[in-house]
Design an enzyme around this catalytic site. Sequence first.
Site, PDB file in Angstrom:
ATOM      1  N   GLU A   1       0.855  -1.183   0.000  1.00  0.00           N
ATOM      2  CA  GLU A   1       0.000   0.000   0.000  1.00  0.00           C
ATOM      3  C   GLU A   1       0.897   1.241   0.000  1.00  0.00           C
ATOM      4  O   GLU A   1       1.858   1.331   0.761  1.00  0.00           O
ATOM      5  CB  GLU A   1      -0.854  -0.043   1.260  1.00  0.00           C
ATOM      6  CG  GLU A   1      -1.779   1.120   1.469  1.00  0.00           C
ATOM      7  CD  GLU A   1      -2.514   1.006   2.795  1.00  0.00           C
ATOM      8  OE1 GLU A   1      -3.505   1.731   2.970  1.00  0.00           O
ATOM      9  OE2 GLU A   1      -2.103   0.195   3.659  1.00  0.00           O
TER      10      GLU A   1
ATOM     11  N   ASP B   1      12.394  -4.297  14.897  1.00  0.00           N
ATOM     12  CA  ASP B   1      13.461  -3.389  14.436  1.00  0.00           C
ATOM     13  C   ASP B   1      12.929  -1.953  14.453  1.00  0.00           C
ATOM     14  O   ASP B   1      13.034  -1.221  13.473  1.00  0.00           O
ATOM     15  CB  ASP B   1      13.911  -3.787  13.031  1.00  0.00           C
ATOM     16  CG  ASP B   1      15.198  -3.093  12.599  1.00  0.00           C
ATOM     17  OD1 ASP B   1      15.928  -2.574  13.471  1.00  0.00           O
ATOM     18  OD2 ASP B   1      15.475  -3.053  11.387  1.00  0.00           O
TER      19      ASP B   1
ATOM     20  N   LEU C   1       1.516   4.727   1.010  1.00  0.00           N
ATOM     21  CA  LEU C   1       1.089   5.785   1.924  1.00  0.00           C
ATOM     22  C   LEU C   1       2.088   6.938   1.872  1.00  0.00           C
ATOM     23  O   LEU C   1       3.295   6.716   1.861  1.00  0.00           O
ATOM     24  CB  LEU C   1       1.001   5.263   3.360  1.00  0.00           C
ATOM     25  CG  LEU C   1       0.036   4.093   3.607  1.00  0.00           C
ATOM     26  CD1 LEU C   1       0.109   3.664   5.067  1.00  0.00           C
ATOM     27  CD2 LEU C   1      -1.384   4.463   3.220  1.00  0.00           C
TER      28      LEU C   1
END
Length: 295
Positions: free
Chosen positions: A103, A203, A105
């Site tokens: 996606e 992370d 963004l």
Amino acid sequence: MLQPTLASLNTLFAHALTQEPARAGPDWQVRDFHPVSGGDISHAFMLYTDGPSFFVKLNDSAMLTQFQAEAHGLQAIADSGTIGTCAPLCCGHFKNHSYLILEGLQLERQGEWYQAGQQLAAMHKRPAGRRYGFDQPSYCGTTYQPNDWHDNWAEFFAEQRIGHQLTLLNCHQKNHPDIQAIIDSVRHRLHDHQPTPALVHGDLWSGNIGFHNQQPVIFDPATYVGDPETDLAMSELFGAFPKPFYQGYDSVLPIDPDYPRRRPLYQLYHLINHANLFGGHYLEQVRQQLRQLMN
């Protein structure tokens, strides 16, 4: 393809959508694209279609396993329903390359940090089973991260995190530390700590969190089920997140008063990983931390 054109990206995008027909749109076409900087592993691009935008990573074919692990981790975060992430669309092979499409963004560096802390804590509070590990290996950067299931947190972290990284360090740098003695020391220091297993990002530094319309989004995970404090420790390693983040986190999942005692141990994992990946001054940091650990 790693220096793609609009035509080659349209060809790749059309191929990718045939692999995921349930997610395909009404004949989306890539109208424009631009490279995205900031990564040192893969080539990355934003794709702008006549529908939504997408984020694509490209690398050689050997990277497919890592892309699959990343997609699996992102999906686990998305499925938690707690904090935003860049939802994976598909990954696969195309000609001589591997790809991962997410996606797309538009992310900013600043946003609702208090909410980010609350939402990460909500992910950490969500039931994740009774054991530590994951249903497949993951990667921290390009470093393979074993995730065999364990009942005991001290054993999991000592063996599959610190021990694994030190074994890699010996292969790369020939430092010859007494790995078993270090594993035993880590196990001893965590002996009385058996946290509730939680899905963790793995992370979580400042380069792996952003904000879309002010709302928090985490990405580039090294996902597994472990101690939530590992995410907090990583968030403080290279300069802590803004204070409201920790206030928001603590309002949902109170931070244990003993966490600062474990923080250096959890940060050691990432320091050894950076020594394996980049060498340089990280090697001396690791030597100092190991001396302190063994003393």
